[in-house]
Design an enzyme around this catalytic site. Structure first.
Site, mmCIF file in Angstrom:
data_model
loop_
_atom_site.group_PDB
_atom_site.id
_atom_site.type_symbol
_atom_site.label_atom_id
_atom_site.label_comp_id
_atom_site.label_asym_id
_atom_site.label_seq_id
_atom_site.Cartn_x
_atom_site.Cartn_y
_atom_site.Cartn_z
ATOM 1 N N TYR A 1 -22.205 32.344 61.936
ATOM 2 C CA TYR A 1 -22.879 31.818 60.923
ATOM 3 C C TYR A 1 -23.374 33.271 60.178
ATOM 4 O O TYR A 1 -23.934 32.733 58.996
ATOM 5 C CB TYR A 1 -24.271 31.378 61.523
ATOM 6 C CG TYR A 1 -23.908 29.953 62.156
ATOM 7 C CD1 TYR A 1 -23.470 28.996 61.664
ATOM 8 C CD2 TYR A 1 -23.984 29.870 63.498
ATOM 9 C CE1 TYR A 1 -23.204 27.763 62.307
ATOM 10 C CE2 TYR A 1 -23.721 28.721 64.362
ATOM 11 C CZ TYR A 1 -23.287 27.639 63.572
ATOM 12 O OH TYR A 1 -22.932 26.505 64.346
ATOM 13 N N ASP B 1 -28.681 30.983 73.411
ATOM 14 C CA ASP B 1 -27.815 31.845 73.030
ATOM 15 C C ASP B 1 -28.151 33.518 73.272
ATOM 16 O O ASP B 1 -27.815 34.182 72.560
ATOM 17 C CB ASP B 1 -27.283 31.939 71.654
ATOM 18 C CG ASP B 1 -26.090 32.629 71.284
ATOM 19 O OD1 ASP B 1 -25.302 32.683 72.031
ATOM 20 O OD2 ASP B 1 -25.812 32.959 69.853
ATOM 21 N N LYS C 1 -30.177 39.745 58.396
ATOM 22 C CA LYS C 1 -29.109 38.760 58.765
ATOM 23 C C LYS C 1 -28.761 38.114 57.632
ATOM 24 O O LYS C 1 -29.397 37.354 56.714
ATOM 25 C CB LYS C 1 -29.587 37.698 59.635
ATOM 26 C CG LYS C 1 -28.658 36.779 60.150
ATOM 27 C CD LYS C 1 -29.042 35.856 61.424
ATOM 28 C CE LYS C 1 -28.080 34.627 61.869
ATOM 29 N NZ LYS C 1 -28.506 33.803 62.705
ATOM 30 N N GLY D 1 -21.440 36.707 64.037
ATOM 31 C CA GLY D 1 -20.808 35.605 64.643
ATOM 32 C C GLY D 1 -20.354 34.567 63.515
ATOM 33 O O GLY D 1 -20.079 34.832 62.246
#
Length: 292
Positions: A20, A135, A38, A18
């Site tokens: 970020y 989200d 991540k 995404g």
């Protein structure tokens, strides 16, 4: 918990991305355990980490003390540009077991016992701790190799307060609730709407509402659930109800012929226009769908 270096993890496959950062399935070189790693994108002219990353770490560390089975656990790093979620032996990030099923979607029993019940348990835990995920979408739901559902990616999550200033920058368009699309106030029911969209997608293998703008998204929603009554329309929004054509609700089974009668009832309780009338995560867990 001792800090670790991101070099300790070997990326195996990309499972989502995404604005970020990118999430990878990665292997711990020491233990062999698989985690969700991540990698956070940080601009060279930016001091420190993005606010979303700071918020995500803070929330996960706050929730870590409860060790809930359906919430990812945070593992600290000396490399501040990476996050890893431990105890997450990822099978797939988009609809558990779809690689072993037909293109027609998941079996009813799989949706009910293996996915939705755990998803709602995780959501009920968040909401009981006044946390809005904001989200929820298939890419943010991980499933371990043991079939355990884990809610992940808390970059947009917030601690809920009735006095907080809420922002419309939440939830991928196709999973946004009507109150978010209309830019009025919202609370925990926005996560329930997103969960309902995911619930339907488990059967369809494609999103239920695929709009290309806020207005188009609302039009596609009303084509299924019908145009809300005048007294249900929020009074504090700029978009008028008159912008939409009068439409009656359509049978949800037209979109989801494989869903059971009680499953359809639960879905409609989740996809209720008025957030005050939308079912809660705790009440959803008590729905007859899970005992039929």
């Amino acid at each position: 918990m001792a800090q670790e270096s991101a070099a300790q993890y070997e990326p195996v496959a990309e499972i989502g991305g995404g604005a970020y950062g990118t999430v990878y399935k990665a292997r711990d070189r020491d233990s062999g355990q698989f985690v969700a790693l991540k990698s956070v994108r940080v601009q060279t002219n930016q001091d420190g980490l993005p606010l979303s990353t700071v918020r995500e770490v803070a929330l996960l560390k706050r929730l870590e003390q409860f060790d809930h089975p359906n919430i990812v656990r945070y593992r600290t790093h000396t490399d501040t540009h990476t996050l890893s979620h431990t105890d997450t032996r990822i099978h797939t990030h988009r609809h558990a077991h779809t690689d072993r099923q037909t293109r027609d979607g998941l079996p009813l029993a799989t949706v009910r016992e293996d996915l939705m019940q755990q998803l709602l348990c995780g959501l009920a835990f968040l909401h009981s701790n006044r946390v809005l995920h904001r989200d929820l979408k298939p890419e943010n739901i991980l499933v371990t190799s043991r079939g355990q559902v884990k809610l992940a990616d808390f970059g947009l999550a917030r601690i809920y307060s009735c006095h907080m200033a809420l922002t419309p920058v939440v939830v991928t368009l196709w999973y946004r609730s009507p109150e978010v699309l209309l830019q009025t106030t919202y609370a925990t029911p926005l996560d329930i709407w997103s969960t309902g969209c995911i619930f339907a997608e488990m059967f369809r293998r494609k999103p239920l509402f695929c709009g290309d703008s806020e207005v188009d998204q609302l039009s596609k929603i009303f084509a299924v659930i019908g145009l809300p009554a005048e007294d249900e329309w929020p009074t504090d929004v700029t978009l008028s109800r008159q912008n939409f054509s009068p439409q009656a609700p359509q049978p949800i089974t037209d979109c989801l012929p494989e869903i059971s009668e009680k499953g359809a009832g639960l879905l409609l309780d989740m996809l209720t226009f008025d957030p005050l009338k939308r079912i809660s995560a705790l009440n959803a867990l008590e729905h007859p769908f899970f005992t039929e």
